[in-house]
Design an enzyme around this catalytic site. Structure first.
Site, short mmCIF file in Angstrom:
data_model
loop_
_atom_site.label_atom_id
_atom_site.label_comp_id
_atom_site.label_asym_id
_atom_site.label_seq_id
_atom_site.Cartn_x
_atom_site.Cartn_y
_atom_site.Cartn_z
N ASP A 160 -1.42 6.84 6.17
CA ASP A 160 -2.53 5.95 5.84
C ASP A 160 -2.73 5.02 7.03
O ASP A 160 -1.83 4.24 7.36
CB ASP A 160 -2.15 5.16 4.57
CG ASP A 160 -3.18 4.10 4.19
OD1 ASP A 160 -4.17 3.91 4.92
OD2 ASP A 160 -2.97 3.44 3.13
N TRP B 14 0.83 -1.21 0.00
CA TRP B 14 0.00 0.00 0.00
C TRP B 14 0.85 1.25 0.00
O TRP B 14 0.54 2.24 -0.66
CB TRP B 14 -0.99 -0.01 1.15
CG TRP B 14 -2.02 -1.08 1.00
CD1 TRP B 14 -2.25 -2.13 1.85
CD2 TRP B 14 -2.94 -1.26 -0.09
NE1 TRP B 14 -3.25 -2.92 1.37
CE2 TRP B 14 -3.69 -2.42 0.18
CE3 TRP B 14 -3.20 -0.55 -1.26
CZ2 TRP B 14 -4.69 -2.88 -0.68
CZ3 TRP B 14 -4.20 -1.01 -2.12
CH2 TRP B 14 -4.92 -2.15 -1.82
N LYS C 171 -11.96 -1.46 6.60
CA LYS C 171 -11.12 -2.38 7.35
C LYS C 171 -11.57 -2.40 8.81
O LYS C 171 -11.94 -3.43 9.33
CB LYS C 171 -9.64 -1.97 7.28
CG LYS C 171 -9.10 -1.73 5.88
CD LYS C 171 -8.88 -3.04 5.12
CE LYS C 171 -8.75 -2.85 3.62
NZ LYS C 171 -7.54 -2.19 3.16
C1 LIG Z 1 -7.05 -1.73 1.86
C2 LIG Z 1 -6.04 -0.69 1.97
C3 LIG Z 1 -5.94 0.34 1.01
C4 LIG Z 1 -6.83 0.41 -0.22
O1 LIG Z 1 -8.10 0.70 0.13
P1 LIG Z 1 -9.28 0.93 -0.95
O2 LIG Z 1 -10.33 1.54 -0.09
O3 LIG Z 1 -9.62 -0.41 -1.50
O4 LIG Z 1 -8.79 1.86 -1.99
C5 LIG Z 1 -5.00 1.31 1.21
N1 LIG Z 1 -4.19 1.31 2.27
C6 LIG Z 1 -4.25 0.34 3.20
C7 LIG Z 1 -3.32 0.37 4.37
C8 LIG Z 1 -5.17 -0.68 3.08
O5 LIG Z 1 -5.23 -1.65 4.02
#
Ligand SMILES: *Cc1c(COP(=O)(O)O)cnc(C)c1O
Length: 360
Positions: free
Chosen positions: A171, A101, A195
Site C-alpha cells: 500500500d 492502515w 493523498k
Molecule cells: C488513507 C489511507 C488508506 C485509506 O484510504 P481510503 O481511500 O480512505 O480507503 C489506506 N492506506 C493508507 C496508507 C492511507 O494513507
C-alpha cells in the site's frame, strides 16, 4: 482569502496548475461542448482521457506490459478485501504491522484466511519500522503485505522486506508517485489517489499479469475481481470519470516537473527543511526514529497539549491549515505531498520559529 497552504493528510493539496486547467476545461472539454463530468464513459473523448492517463502513469513509473494498471472505485480500504480475494489461493499471507492502515488490512484479511502478523512496531506506538530482513515467512504464504509509508505515524521503509521468494504487496497511498517505484519488486502496488495524486474517489492498482485470473476466492464480487476490471480496461461499469481525468492532468504535471526522480529530490529537500528545524528546535520535536522518517507525513509535538492547541489555532489563522495531528498520536502533523511547494514548507518553518520565540 487567498489560497492556503493545506497540510492535510488527505484529501490533500493539488497542483494549482492542474486546478486551473480543470477550470478552463470545465464547460467545454476540447471542443466537445461538454464538461468531463457530463460525458459518457463510452464516449471517444473519455476513452482518450483514460487511455492517456494510463499511458502517462505507466511512463512515469516505468511499468512494463506484464503488469495491469486498474483505476478502481472504493478507496484503498476496498483493496484490503480485494487483495486476499484475488491473491490468497492458499488462504495464507503474512502482514507487517507498522500502523493503523497495515493493521486494518491485516484484520480484513483474517476474514478470508490465515493472516499472519510477521512483525509489528505497536510496542512503541509505530514510531519505527521493524527489522524485515529475516521475517518468519513460510512457503505456503501467498504474499507478504506492507504499508510502505505510514500516513498517521510518519514512518517509511528504508528497505523493502526480504520476502523469501513470496510476492510483495504494498500500500503506497501516501507516497504514490513521490519518488520512483521499482515495479519489478512488487506483485501488487496500490494506493488511494487522494493523498498524493488526485481528488478522492479512486485507487490505482498495479498488479502483475499472471495474478489476474478467474481463480479468486469463492464469493468474490464481480467488481472486485481484478480480471473483470483488467478485461474491461477499468470500464466494466461507470468508473470515477472526473477523478480519472484529474489524475491524468496530474500525471502530465509530474512529467513536466521532470518525472519521479526529480520529485524525489524536491520532496527530500522539502522534508529536510522541516526535519532540520525540528532537530534544532527546543519546543518542537519529531515523534519517530530518525532513520525511518517519512518524506511525506511529518508528525511533531511540543510536549504540552495547551501549547499544541495554541499552535494549531494560530497557524490556521495564518493560513497553514490542517496541521492537527491524528488523534492517536496527538500534536501536529504536516503532510507535504508532491503538490506542496517548497515555499509552503519554508514559510511554515518561519512561522514555527516565530511561535517558538514568542512562546518559549
Ligand atoms: C488513507 C489511507 C488508506 C485509506 O484510504 P481510503 O481511500 O480512505 O480507503 C489506506 N492506506 C493508507 C496508507 C492511507 O494513507
Amino acid at each position: 482569502m487567498g489560497r492556503v497552504y493545506n497540510f492535510s493528510a488527505g484529501p490533500a493539496m493539488m497542483p494549482e496548475e492542474v486546478l486551473k486547467t480543470c477550470a478552463e476545461e470545465m464547460l467545454d472539454y476540447h471542443g466537445s461542448g461538454q464538461s468531463v463530468m457530463e460525458m459518457s464513459h463510452r464516449s471517444k473523448w473519455f476513452q482518450e482521457i483514460i487511455d492517456e492517463a494510463e499511458k502517462d502513469f505507466r511512463e512515469l513509473i516505468g511499468i512494463p506490459d506484464t503488469y495491469k494498471v486498474l483505476f478502481l472505485q472504493g478507496g484503498a480500504w476496498t483493496q484490503f478485501s480485494a487483495i486476499p480475494m484475488n491473491l490468497m489461493k492458499n488462504r495464507k499471507a503474512g502482514y507487517v504491522i507498522t500502523g493503523q492502515w497495515a493493521k486494518k488490512a491485516y484484520e480484513e484479511a483474517k476474514n478470508y484466511g490465515d493472516a499472519v502478523a510477521l512483525a509489528s512496531s505497536a510496542d512503541r506506538t509505530f514510531s519505527y519500522i521493524p527489522d524485515v530482513s529475516d521475517l518468519p515467512i513460510t512457503d505456503d504464504m501467498d504474499y507478504v503485505y506492507i504499508c510502505q509509508n505510514n500516513t498517521i505515524y510518519g514512518t517509511r521503509y528504508k528497505e523493502l522486506p526480504n520476502t523469501k521468494g513470496r510476492d510483495l504487496v504494498a500500500d503506497v497511498s501516501s507516497m504514490f508517485l513521490s519518488e520512483p517505484h521499482d515495479i519489478s519488486k512488487y506483485a501488487v502496488l496500490y494506493g488511494g489517489v487522494q493523498k498524493n495524486v488526485g481528488p478522492a474517489g479512486m485507487s490505482i492498482v498495479v498488479v502483475r499479469g499472471d495474478l489476474v485470473t478467474e481463480d479468486t476466492l469463492p464469493g468474490t464480487p464481480t467488481l472486485l475481481k481484478y480480471k473483470t476490471q483488467a478485461d474491461a480496461g477499468s470500464l466494466f461499469n461507470t468508473p470515477p470519470c472526473y477523478t480519472i481525468y484529474t489524475c491524468g492532468l496530474v500525471f502530465k504535471w509530474l512529467k513536466k516537473q521532470g518525472g519521479l526522480s526529480v520529485m524525489k529530490e524536491k520532496n527530500e529537500k522539502k522534508a529536510k527543511i522541516l526535519y532540520d528545524y525540528l532537530d534544532s528546535s527546543k519546543m518542537f520535536k519529531g515523534t519517530v526514529d530518525k532513520e525511518y522518517r517519512s518524506l511525506m507525513n511529518v508528525p511533531f509535538v511540543t510536549g504540552d497539549d495547551e501549547l499544541n492547541k495554541k499552535f494549531i489555532a494560530e497557524s490556521t489563522e495564518a493560513g497553514f491549515v490542517n496541521l492537527k495531528g491524528h488523534r492517536t498520536v496527538g500534536g501536529m502533523r504536516a503532510s507535504i505531498y508532491n503538490a506542496m511547494p517548497e515555499e509552503g514548507v519554508s514559510k511554515l518553518v518561519e512561522f514555527m520559529e516565530d511561535f517558538e520565540k514568542k512562546n518559549g
